[in-house]
Design a protein around this motif. Structure first.
Motif, PDB file in Angstrom:
ATOM      1  N   PRO A  54      -7.787  -0.635  -1.065  1.00  0.00           N
ATOM      2  CA  PRO A  54      -7.105  -1.154   0.126  1.00  0.00           C
ATOM      3  C   PRO A  54      -7.645  -0.634   1.454  1.00  0.00           C
ATOM      4  O   PRO A  54      -6.908  -0.643   2.448  1.00  0.00           O
ATOM      5  CB  PRO A  54      -5.683  -0.644  -0.090  1.00  0.00           C
ATOM      6  N   ALA A  55      -8.904  -0.181   1.507  1.00  0.00           N
ATOM      7  CA  ALA A  55      -9.409   0.409   2.745  1.00  0.00           C
ATOM      8  C   ALA A  55      -9.301  -0.540   3.942  1.00  0.00           C
ATOM      9  O   ALA A  55      -8.762  -0.154   4.986  1.00  0.00           O
ATOM     10  CB  ALA A  55     -10.846   0.894   2.542  1.00  0.00           C
ATOM     11  N   PRO A  56      -9.787  -1.801   3.842  1.00  0.00           N
ATOM     12  CA  PRO A  56      -9.652  -2.681   5.003  1.00  0.00           C
ATOM     13  C   PRO A  56      -8.193  -2.975   5.362  1.00  0.00           C
ATOM     14  O   PRO A  56      -7.840  -3.037   6.549  1.00  0.00           O
ATOM     15  CB  PRO A  56     -10.391  -3.949   4.562  1.00  0.00           C
ATOM     16  N   ALA A  57      -7.352  -3.179   4.362  1.00  0.00           N
ATOM     17  CA  ALA A  57      -5.937  -3.469   4.628  1.00  0.00           C
ATOM     18  C   ALA A  57      -5.261  -2.294   5.317  1.00  0.00           C
ATOM     19  O   ALA A  57      -4.459  -2.470   6.249  1.00  0.00           O
ATOM     20  CB  ALA A  57      -5.221  -3.812   3.329  1.00  0.00           C
ATOM     21  N   LYS A  58      -5.576  -1.086   4.886  1.00  0.00           N
ATOM     22  CA  LYS A  58      -4.970   0.082   5.510  1.00  0.00           C
ATOM     23  C   LYS A  58      -5.451   0.247   6.956  1.00  0.00           C
ATOM     24  O   LYS A  58      -4.673   0.624   7.841  1.00  0.00           O
ATOM     25  CB  LYS A  58      -5.273   1.341   4.691  1.00  0.00           C
ATOM     26  N   TYR A  59      -6.729  -0.027   7.188  1.00  0.00           N
ATOM     27  CA  TYR A  59      -7.220   0.053   8.558  1.00  0.00           C
ATOM     28  C   TYR A  59      -6.521  -0.988   9.426  1.00  0.00           C
ATOM     29  O   TYR A  59      -6.114  -0.700  10.553  1.00  0.00           O
ATOM     30  CB  TYR A  59      -8.737  -0.134   8.611  1.00  0.00           C
ATOM     31  N   VAL A  82       0.844  -1.201   0.000  1.00  0.00           N
ATOM     32  CA  VAL A  82       0.000   0.000   0.000  1.00  0.00           C
ATOM     33  C   VAL A  82       0.875   1.244   0.000  1.00  0.00           C
ATOM     34  O   VAL A  82       2.050   1.196   0.364  1.00  0.00           O
ATOM     35  CB  VAL A  82      -0.949   0.024   1.219  1.00  0.00           C
ATOM     36  N   THR A  83       0.283   2.362  -0.398  1.00  0.00           N
ATOM     37  CA  THR A  83       0.967   3.657  -0.325  1.00  0.00           C
ATOM     38  C   THR A  83       0.499   4.364   0.940  1.00  0.00           C
ATOM     39  O   THR A  83      -0.658   4.783   1.025  1.00  0.00           O
ATOM     40  CB  THR A  83       0.645   4.534  -1.541  1.00  0.00           C
ATOM     41  N   PRO A  84       1.355   4.482   1.961  1.00  0.00           N
ATOM     42  CA  PRO A  84       0.916   5.129   3.200  1.00  0.00           C
ATOM     43  C   PRO A  84       0.897   6.646   3.070  1.00  0.00           C
ATOM     44  O   PRO A  84       1.772   7.245   2.432  1.00  0.00           O
ATOM     45  CB  PRO A  84       1.971   4.678   4.214  1.00  0.00           C
ATOM     46  N   PHE A  85      -0.110   7.245   3.687  1.00  0.00           N
ATOM     47  CA  PHE A  85      -0.237   8.697   3.704  1.00  0.00           C
ATOM     48  C   PHE A  85      -0.213   9.208   5.137  1.00  0.00           C
ATOM     49  O   PHE A  85      -0.622   8.512   6.074  1.00  0.00           O
ATOM     50  CB  PHE A  85      -1.550   9.143   3.049  1.00  0.00           C
ATOM     51  N   GLU A 141      -0.376   5.239   9.445  1.00  0.00           N
ATOM     52  CA  GLU A 141      -1.612   5.935   9.778  1.00  0.00           C
ATOM     53  C   GLU A 141      -2.675   5.435   8.802  1.00  0.00           C
ATOM     54  O   GLU A 141      -2.420   5.388   7.590  1.00  0.00           O
ATOM     55  CB  GLU A 141      -1.442   7.447   9.623  1.00  0.00           C
ATOM     56  N   PRO A 142      -3.850   5.055   9.283  1.00  0.00           N
ATOM     57  CA  PRO A 142      -4.862   4.499   8.380  1.00  0.00           C
ATOM     58  C   PRO A 142      -5.577   5.589   7.588  1.00  0.00           C
ATOM     59  O   PRO A 142      -6.731   5.933   7.853  1.00  0.00           O
ATOM     60  CB  PRO A 142      -5.814   3.784   9.340  1.00  0.00           C
ATOM     61  N   VAL A 143      -4.863   6.113   6.597  1.00  0.00           N
ATOM     62  CA  VAL A 143      -5.367   7.250   5.817  1.00  0.00           C
ATOM     63  C   VAL A 143      -5.471   6.861   4.347  1.00  0.00           C
ATOM     64  O   VAL A 143      -4.532   6.299   3.779  1.00  0.00           O
ATOM     65  CB  VAL A 143      -4.439   8.476   5.962  1.00  0.00           C
ATOM     66  N   PRO A 182     -13.309   1.878   6.186  1.00  0.00           N
ATOM     67  CA  PRO A 182     -14.504   1.044   6.301  1.00  0.00           C
ATOM     68  C   PRO A 182     -15.450   1.556   7.383  1.00  0.00           C
ATOM     69  O   PRO A 182     -15.089   2.387   8.223  1.00  0.00           O
ATOM     70  CB  PRO A 182     -13.930  -0.330   6.692  1.00  0.00           C
ATOM     71  N   SER A 183     -16.666   1.035   7.376  1.00  0.00           N
ATOM     72  CA  SER A 183     -17.669   1.385   8.384  1.00  0.00           C
ATOM     73  C   SER A 183     -17.190   0.973   9.771  1.00  0.00           C
ATOM     74  O   SER A 183     -16.290   0.133   9.919  1.00  0.00           O
ATOM     75  CB  SER A 183     -18.988   0.688   8.078  1.00  0.00           C
ATOM     76  N   ALA A 184     -17.825   1.546  10.794  1.00  0.00           N
ATOM     77  CA  ALA A 184     -17.471   1.200  12.167  1.00  0.00           C
ATOM     78  C   ALA A 184     -17.662  -0.293  12.432  1.00  0.00           C
ATOM     79  O   ALA A 184     -16.856  -0.916  13.137  1.00  0.00           O
ATOM     80  CB  ALA A 184     -18.305   2.031  13.146  1.00  0.00           C
ATOM     81  N   GLU A 185     -18.720  -0.864  11.864  1.00  0.00           N
ATOM     82  CA  GLU A 185     -18.987  -2.291  12.050  1.00  0.00           C
ATOM     83  C   GLU A 185     -17.874  -3.144  11.448  1.00  0.00           C
ATOM     84  O   GLU A 185     -17.404  -4.101  12.064  1.00  0.00           O
ATOM     85  CB  GLU A 185     -20.327  -2.663  11.427  1.00  0.00           C
ATOM     86  N   LEU A 186     -17.434  -2.782  10.240  1.00  0.00           N
ATOM     87  CA  LEU A 186     -16.369  -3.548   9.601  1.00  0.00           C
ATOM     88  C   LEU A 186     -15.040  -3.309  10.306  1.00  0.00           C
ATOM     89  O   LEU A 186     -14.222  -4.232  10.427  1.00  0.00           O
ATOM     90  CB  LEU A 186     -16.262  -3.197   8.119  1.00  0.00           C
TER      91      LEU A 186
END
Length: 300
Positions: A253-258, A13-16, A267-269, A277-281
């Motif tokens: 990559p939203a879940p992977a970054k989180y 991933v590309t971290p921000f 940082e999960p950005v 992802p949603s709070a539930e996920l």
């Protein structure tokens, strides 16, 4: 080179940072994490690297930074494709100039070219460089499937097209890739649940987003197969399944970054328009990481 480019090639991933600037220090740490945990190669600026959120110059910066960080320890396969033909040509030439072992070129997305147009595009890109080209077919995100006969034409006419990353759930399609492109063609799985099955038909390895979070087990699956330990490979296939599932319940990559954020790697950005992802996920990802031993229960 075909042999050297086998195994688990991690699409980092590309971290921000919180201000959306690229975090190159975190990027170095991610690459080291992959190499230390046995990944057989590194790729950047592919789907997991949010290329459509990067400018062309930023993509070049990420490629150059990754090449220097890797320092020849494992093969380097940057992704250089885009929806723009001239940009793809430029990025692929840069990959060659900086010393990449190969370039991965995606089927152009959004504009949905026909098969002849795809043939013309990839042939021009392949002929513009001397390094190996790995075509990237991901119809679920590009809106068009690179047909096997088109790929076979390309492999016949362009000797440096040596493989394809198939993020294609049609297993009949991927079987026919090896039938028509040759059994020595490098077929990589981009579908996590097909990483093991593709090895069974002669695949070269995987380029799996899950390796961002669990590089050791993704690499070990391939190693076990190569060593002939089929039971261990099958066990790892099923062991990884729950993690694979949760990491694709939202757009990669939203879940992977989180997950990497919970693990303290980045940082999960994500850059807008992408988001977390949603709070539930998020809670499901957290519980899954605890189950896999990636974080303690105290991490929130």
């Amino acid at each position: 080179m075909k042999q050297r480019l086998k195994g688990s090639i991690a699409p980092v991933v590309t971290p921000f940072k919180s201000n959306y600037e690229i975090d190159f220090e975190a990027h170095s740490r991610l690459i080291e994490y992959q190499i230390e945990n046995g990944s057989h190669g590194i790729s950047v600026t592919g789907t997991s690297g949010e290329p459509s959120s990067l400018t062309t110059e930023e993509r070049i910066q990420v490629m150059e930074h990754a090449y220097k960080t890797i320092n020849g320890r494992v093969p380097f396969v940057p992704a250089t494709g885009s929806t723009n033909h001239q940009e793809t040509l430029r990025l692929t030439k840069v990959a060659q100039e900086i010393g990449a072992d190969a370039a991965m070129v995606i089927v152009p997305y959004y504009n949905k070219p026909n098969q002849q147009a795809l043939y013309n595009h990839f042939k021009t890109v392949a002929n513009s460089v001397d390094i190996p080209i790995i075509v990237y077919n991901i119809p679920g995100r590009t809106g068009v499937n690179l047909e096997v006969k088109t790929l076979a034409r390309l492999t016949e006419d362009c000797p440096n097209i040596i493989g394809v990353k198939e993020s294609n759930k049609d297993f009949e399609h991927v079987n026919r890739v090896l039938l028509y492109c040759g059994r020595d063609f490098n077929l990589y799985s981009g579908i996590e649940l097909l990483c093991y099955p593709m090895l069974a038909i002669g695949g070269a390895g995987s380029i799996s987003a899950t390796s961002n979070v669990e590089p050791a087990k993704v690499a070990e699956l391939h190693d076990a197969w190569e060593e002939g330990d089929l039971e261990r490979a099958r066990n790892l296939h099923f062991e990884l399944m729950k993690l694979n599932d949760v990491l694709f319940k939202d757009t990669n990559p939203a879940p992977a970054k989180y997950a990497l954020g919970l693990m303290g790697k980045i940082e999960p950005v994500l850059r807008p328009p992408m988001g977390l992802p949603s709070a539930e996920l998020q809670e499901e990802i957290r519980q899954t990481l605890i189950e896999y031993g990636k974080i303690p229960e105290t991490v929130k």
